[in-house]
Design a protein around this motif. Structure first.
Motif: not given
Length: 113
Positions: A44-71
């Protein structure tokens, strides 16, 4: 299916003991779980805000999974549909806040009549 964090094509896995979330195993990212409700918010976020902002969300998700053993990316951390021992439960708002994208999901069930 594409990996929600890196957008590469993957095979999604639904575990027999955990039918409410996909276990994402990707050669490019650490493995993690993502509930359908979280995935719907991401789309839904990607449909509303587009790929550029969604890529920022994906980078944030990647930080969470890189910093924690189980997410587990959940729709509601107070009532997760997926229970994984010793996991960190992350809601969509946690991811967007970390990316400094202050997003309000008007479709959430937090509204009272």
């Amino acid at each position: 299916m594409k990996c929600p964090t890196c957008n590469r094509e993957i095979q999604d896995i639904i575990e027999k003991d955990n039918p409410f979330a996909y276990k994402i195993i990707c050669d490019n990212c650490p493995s993690y779980y993502i509930e359908n409700g979280f995935l719907a918010r991401l789309r839904n976020f990607e449909n509303i805000y587009g790929e550029d902002k969604t890529n920022l969300v994906r980078q944030s998700m990647l930080k969470f999974i890189s910093e924690n053993k189980k997410v587990v990316f959940v729709a509601d951390y107070e009532a997760p549909a997926t229970i994984i021992e010793d996991a960190v439960y992350i809601e969509f708002v946690d991811v967007t806040n970390r990316a400094k994208l202050f997003y309000t999901d008007i479709n959430s069930n937090d509204y009272n009549d």
